[in-house]
Structure formats: structure tokens, C-alpha cells
Scaffold this motif. Structure first.
Motif, PDB file in Angstrom:
ATOM      1  N   LEU A   1       0.828  -1.202   0.000  1.00  0.00           N
ATOM      2  CA  LEU A   1       0.000   0.000   0.000  1.00  0.00           C
ATOM      3  C   LEU A   1       0.865   1.256   0.000  1.00  0.00           C
ATOM      4  O   LEU A   1       0.578   2.219  -0.725  1.00  0.00           O
ATOM      5  N   LYS A   2       1.943   1.250   0.796  1.00  0.00           N
ATOM      6  CA  LYS A   2       2.844   2.400   0.836  1.00  0.00           C
ATOM      7  C   LYS A   2       3.445   2.697  -0.542  1.00  0.00           C
ATOM      8  O   LYS A   2       3.506   3.854  -0.973  1.00  0.00           O
ATOM      9  N   GLU A   3       3.861   1.645  -1.246  1.00  0.00           N
ATOM     10  CA  GLU A   3       4.456   1.830  -2.568  1.00  0.00           C
ATOM     11  C   GLU A   3       3.421   2.325  -3.577  1.00  0.00           C
ATOM     12  O   GLU A   3       3.726   3.139  -4.461  1.00  0.00           O
ATOM     13  N   ARG A   4       2.188   1.824  -3.466  1.00  0.00           N
ATOM     14  CA  ARG A   4       1.141   2.281  -4.378  1.00  0.00           C
ATOM     15  C   ARG A   4       0.830   3.759  -4.157  1.00  0.00           C
ATOM     16  O   ARG A   4       0.656   4.526  -5.103  1.00  0.00           O
ATOM     17  N   LEU A   5       0.753   4.154  -2.899  1.00  0.00           N
ATOM     18  CA  LEU A   5       0.484   5.560  -2.598  1.00  0.00           C
ATOM     19  C   LEU A   5       1.651   6.446  -3.040  1.00  0.00           C
ATOM     20  O   LEU A   5       1.440   7.550  -3.567  1.00  0.00           O
ATOM     21  N   LYS A   6       2.862   5.987  -2.817  1.00  0.00           N
ATOM     22  CA  LYS A   6       4.054   6.747  -3.226  1.00  0.00           C
ATOM     23  C   LYS A   6       4.055   6.988  -4.731  1.00  0.00           C
ATOM     24  O   LYS A   6       4.303   8.110  -5.205  1.00  0.00           O
ATOM     25  N   LYS A   7       3.741   5.933  -5.502  1.00  0.00           N
ATOM     26  CA  LYS A   7       3.708   6.082  -6.963  1.00  0.00           C
ATOM     27  C   LYS A   7       2.564   7.001  -7.396  1.00  0.00           C
ATOM     28  O   LYS A   7       2.722   7.810  -8.320  1.00  0.00           O
ATOM     29  N   ALA A   8       1.405   6.861  -6.727  1.00  0.00           N
ATOM     30  CA  ALA A   8       0.264   7.706  -7.080  1.00  0.00           C
ATOM     31  C   ALA A   8       0.579   9.184  -6.849  1.00  0.00           C
ATOM     32  O   ALA A   8       0.286  10.037  -7.689  1.00  0.00           O
ATOM     33  N   VAL A   9       1.193   9.493  -5.701  1.00  0.00           N
ATOM     34  CA  VAL A   9       1.551  10.885  -5.401  1.00  0.00           C
ATOM     35  C   VAL A   9       2.499  11.434  -6.463  1.00  0.00           C
ATOM     36  O   VAL A   9       2.325  12.549  -6.972  1.00  0.00           O
ATOM     37  N   GLU A  10       3.496  10.636  -6.813  1.00  0.00           N
ATOM     38  CA  GLU A  10       4.482  11.074  -7.813  1.00  0.00           C
ATOM     39  C   GLU A  10       3.831  11.327  -9.173  1.00  0.00           C
ATOM     40  O   GLU A  10       4.103  12.349  -9.824  1.00  0.00           O
ATOM     41  N   MET A  11       2.937  10.436  -9.595  1.00  0.00           N
ATOM     42  CA  MET A  11       2.301  10.600 -10.911  1.00  0.00           C
ATOM     43  C   MET A  11       1.334  11.771 -10.934  1.00  0.00           C
ATOM     44  O   MET A  11       1.240  12.500 -11.930  1.00  0.00           O
TER      45      MET A  11
ATOM     46  N   SER B   1     -11.834   6.552  -6.824  1.00  0.00           N
ATOM     47  CA  SER B   1     -12.410   6.833  -5.506  1.00  0.00           C
ATOM     48  C   SER B   1     -11.595   6.176  -4.395  1.00  0.00           C
ATOM     49  O   SER B   1     -11.319   6.794  -3.360  1.00  0.00           O
ATOM     50  N   GLN B   2     -11.212   4.920  -4.613  1.00  0.00           N
ATOM     51  CA  GLN B   2     -10.425   4.238  -3.583  1.00  0.00           C
ATOM     52  C   GLN B   2      -9.071   4.903  -3.393  1.00  0.00           C
ATOM     53  O   GLN B   2      -8.600   5.068  -2.264  1.00  0.00           O
ATOM     54  N   MET B   3      -8.444   5.290  -4.482  1.00  0.00           N
ATOM     55  CA  MET B   3      -7.163   5.995  -4.383  1.00  0.00           C
ATOM     56  C   MET B   3      -7.319   7.278  -3.578  1.00  0.00           C
ATOM     57  O   MET B   3      -6.494   7.578  -2.700  1.00  0.00           O
ATOM     58  N   SER B   4      -8.374   8.024  -3.853  1.00  0.00           N
ATOM     59  CA  SER B   4      -8.600   9.282  -3.140  1.00  0.00           C
ATOM     60  C   SER B   4      -8.817   9.048  -1.647  1.00  0.00           C
ATOM     61  O   SER B   4      -8.303   9.794  -0.803  1.00  0.00           O
ATOM     62  N   VAL B   5      -9.570   8.000  -1.322  1.00  0.00           N
ATOM     63  CA  VAL B   5      -9.824   7.673   0.091  1.00  0.00           C
ATOM     64  C   VAL B   5      -8.513   7.337   0.794  1.00  0.00           C
ATOM     65  O   VAL B   5      -8.262   7.787   1.925  1.00  0.00           O
ATOM     66  N   MET B   6      -7.667   6.553   0.160  1.00  0.00           N
ATOM     67  CA  MET B   6      -6.391   6.162   0.764  1.00  0.00           C
ATOM     68  C   MET B   6      -5.461   7.357   0.929  1.00  0.00           C
ATOM     69  O   MET B   6      -4.755   7.481   1.940  1.00  0.00           O
ATOM     70  N   LEU B   7      -5.421   8.251  -0.050  1.00  0.00           N
ATOM     71  CA  LEU B   7      -4.588   9.453   0.066  1.00  0.00           C
ATOM     72  C   LEU B   7      -5.064  10.327   1.231  1.00  0.00           C
ATOM     73  O   LEU B   7      -4.253  10.870   1.984  1.00  0.00           O
ATOM     74  N   LYS B   8      -6.363  10.447   1.355  1.00  0.00           N
ATOM     75  CA  LYS B   8      -6.920  11.243   2.454  1.00  0.00           C
ATOM     76  C   LYS B   8      -6.615  10.593   3.795  1.00  0.00           C
ATOM     77  O   LYS B   8      -6.232  11.265   4.763  1.00  0.00           O
ATOM     78  N   LYS B   9      -6.755   9.276   3.862  1.00  0.00           N
ATOM     79  CA  LYS B   9      -6.550   8.555   5.122  1.00  0.00           C
ATOM     80  C   LYS B   9      -5.103   8.618   5.576  1.00  0.00           C
ATOM     81  O   LYS B   9      -4.826   8.812   6.769  1.00  0.00           O
ATOM     82  N   HIS B  10      -4.150   8.435   4.640  1.00  0.00           N
ATOM     83  CA  HIS B  10      -2.743   8.307   5.022  1.00  0.00           C
ATOM     84  C   HIS B  10      -1.968   9.617   4.978  1.00  0.00           C
ATOM     85  O   HIS B  10      -0.990   9.777   5.707  1.00  0.00           O
ATOM     86  N   PHE B  11      -2.376  10.562   4.115  1.00  0.00           N
ATOM     87  CA  PHE B  11      -1.633  11.813   3.982  1.00  0.00           C
ATOM     88  C   PHE B  11      -2.488  13.047   4.256  1.00  0.00           C
ATOM     89  O   PHE B  11      -1.973  14.166   4.196  1.00  0.00           O
ATOM     90  N   ASN B  12      -3.787  12.828   4.497  1.00  0.00           N
ATOM     91  CA  ASN B  12      -4.724  13.936   4.681  1.00  0.00           C
ATOM     92  C   ASN B  12      -4.686  14.899   3.490  1.00  0.00           C
ATOM     93  O   ASN B  12      -4.724  16.120   3.646  1.00  0.00           O
TER      94      ASN B  12
END
Length: 282
Positions: A231-241, A262-273
């Protein structure tokens, strides 16, 4: 006792897992078994209302009436002669195929054997939380939820074997972490396959380890579980892209292995606000 199937867990580890465990929910149910029978599946129950009653004939025991309060548990292993009637039963029940469960657990434990024992009434905060999490995650169908459910089921198996068997078979010795070159193999695979479904079984097979040993060694090496690392790697790549490209968000979510934007947005909000718009505007 369980009377309403709410979900069959999806296939999460290998082809047989979706048949291993079913999650049931009772709501103020009253009834009884037609006749005594030999249980052909393990049954684990968690009460979720204030008071319910169970009249029970279990194995060779005499008839018993048991009063349960909220968040109490029961374990009825397969192979036991069992009859029950129940009143005002509200709770979550896991029905587990005993042969497939035993086979799965032996893979986790490198072929060691065990036998579950009956517990008619008990409390176990960790088991309670596991059952609740399994019931919640089982209702979902995304790849990340499947991976989370896989991890939960592995943890459930190990907890039951460690605490509710006649013979404890878990080796408590410290296995240590993965050798650096082996850890690199796993990390390279994860980073190269973020857009694919990644399971614990696949990662463990890369190193010819049991899933149990792999999970322990990976966490020893990285400080987090495989699920958390992916999950950390997926979020890291999403932020970069999101920050560095003009790709639309739906496409980025798929490239990074999320089931939807939608799921990506929820995870970004949950982990990075943060929301994607914040990243695009930064």
C-alpha cells in the motif's frame, strides 16, 4: 446457530481459500437444531447484543444453558457431536471448512499438525477484533481489501493454533529478517507489479518460504507487514504521478493498483490527509 450468510470470502490466497471461510450474521434470532449432528466445519461465534441464551449439548456433555453477554466468544471444532437451541442471538459467526483450514494452516506452519479444542464461553479481545475485521473486509471486493483479508485470515489461523489447540506447534524462535538479496527480489517484484494483484502466496513463493515465515521475516526486515508495504508503494507512486504528470486520475489509480479513482482518493486522504487536487495544485 448462524442463519444468514452475508458473504463468502473471495479467493485471496490460492484457489481453495474462498471455500475455507464463510461469514454469517444473526439478528435477534431464535431457533434450534433439528437434531444432534457431528459438526463438519469449525464454528467460531462472537455475540454482539447485551444478552442471549444458548442451550447446548456438546460432545458427551449434559445439556447446558449458557447466558452470554456482549462480546463473548465460543469455539466449536469440527468432529464434535453437537446440538443447540438459541434465543435472542445477535452476533457474527465464522464457519470454517476444517479440512481446508487445516491444510492452509499446515502450509503456514511447514506441515506441523494441531487440533482445535472447544471453548463454550470466553473472552479474547484480539480474536474479537479479528472476527469484526474479517466480517467488515469480507463485504468488500477490491484487490487491496482482498490482500488485507488474506493477511487477516493468516493471523486468525495462527492465533487459533497458538491459543486454542491441544498441542501448540508454533516455533517461537526468532527467524530473523530476510537476507538483503532476498528482500531485494521481493521489493523489485512489488515495484514492478503494482498494477497487478499481489498476494502473500506469490511473494512467499518467490523465496520458497511458507507464508507464515515470509510474513514474519519481511516484517522483521522492513518494520511493516507486506500488505502495508505494498500500500505504501502504491500511494508513493500515485503521489508522484499526480504531481509530475498530466495523466487523468482514473488512469493513475489503475496504474498504481487501486480498484478505482475513488479508492485511491480515500487512501490518500486517510494516510496523507490530502486529496488529488491538493497534489495537482502544489
Amino acid at each position: 446457530m448462524p442463519n444468514q450468510v452475508i458473504v463468502n470470502s473471495p479467493s485471496i490466497v490460492h484457489e481453495s481459500v474462498h471455500r475455507i471461510i464463510q461469514v454469517y450474521q444473526n439478528y435477534h434470532s431464535t431457533g434450534e437444531d433439528p437434531k444432534p449432528k457431528i459438526l463438519d466445519r469449525h464454528l467460531i461465534g462472537l455475540t454482539t447484543n447485551q444478552i442471549c441464551y444458548l442451550t447446548l449439548k456438546h460432545n458427551s456433555d449434559k445439556l447446558k444453558e449458557i447466558r452470554y453477554s456482549t462480546e463473548e466468544l465460543m469455539i466449536f471444532p469440527a468432529g464434535i457431536n453437537h446440538w443447540a437451541s438459541w434465543k435472542n442471538s445477535t452476533g457474527i459467526f465464522l464457519s470454517i471448512d476444517n479440512k481446508l483450514f487445516d491444510s492452509y494452516a499446515q502450509k503456514l506452519l511447514d506441515g506441523q499438525t494441531f487440533q482445535l479444542i472447544s471453548h463454550l464461553k470466553m473472552r479474547d479481545n484480539f480474536l474479537r477484533e479479528l472476527i469484526g475485521a474479517i466480517a467488515l473486509v469480507s463485504k468488500k471486493s477490491s484487490e487491496i481489501d482482498d490482500l488485507y483479508l488474506e493477511s487477516l485470515f493468516s493471523t486468525l489461523s495462527l492465533h487459533l493454533i497458538s491459543n486454542y489447540t491441544e498441542k501448540k506447534t508454533i516455533n517461537k524462535s526468532n527467524y530473523g529478517g530476510l537476507a538483503p538479496h532476498k528482500l531485494s527480489i521481493v521489493i523489485d517484484y512489488i515495484k514492478s507489479n503494482l498494477n497487478e494483484k499481489i498476494t502473500i502466496a506469490t511473494l512467499a513463493n518467490l523465496l520458497a518460504l511458507s507464508e507464515y515465515h515470509f510474513i514474519r521475516c519481511f516484517k522483521e526486515s522492513t518494520g511493516i507487514s507486506p500488505y502495508q508495504y505494498i500500500l505504501k508503494e502504491r500511494l508513493k507512486k500515485a503521489v508522484e504521478m499526480i504531481k509530475k504528470t498530466d495523466e487523468n486520475l482514473a488512469h493513475i489509480s489503475l496504474i498504481c493498483g487501486f480498484s478505482s479513482q475513488s479508492q485511491m482518493s480515500v487512501m490518500l486522504k486517510k494516510h496523507f490527509n490530502l486529496i488529488p487536487k491538493d497534489l495537482r495544485d502544489s
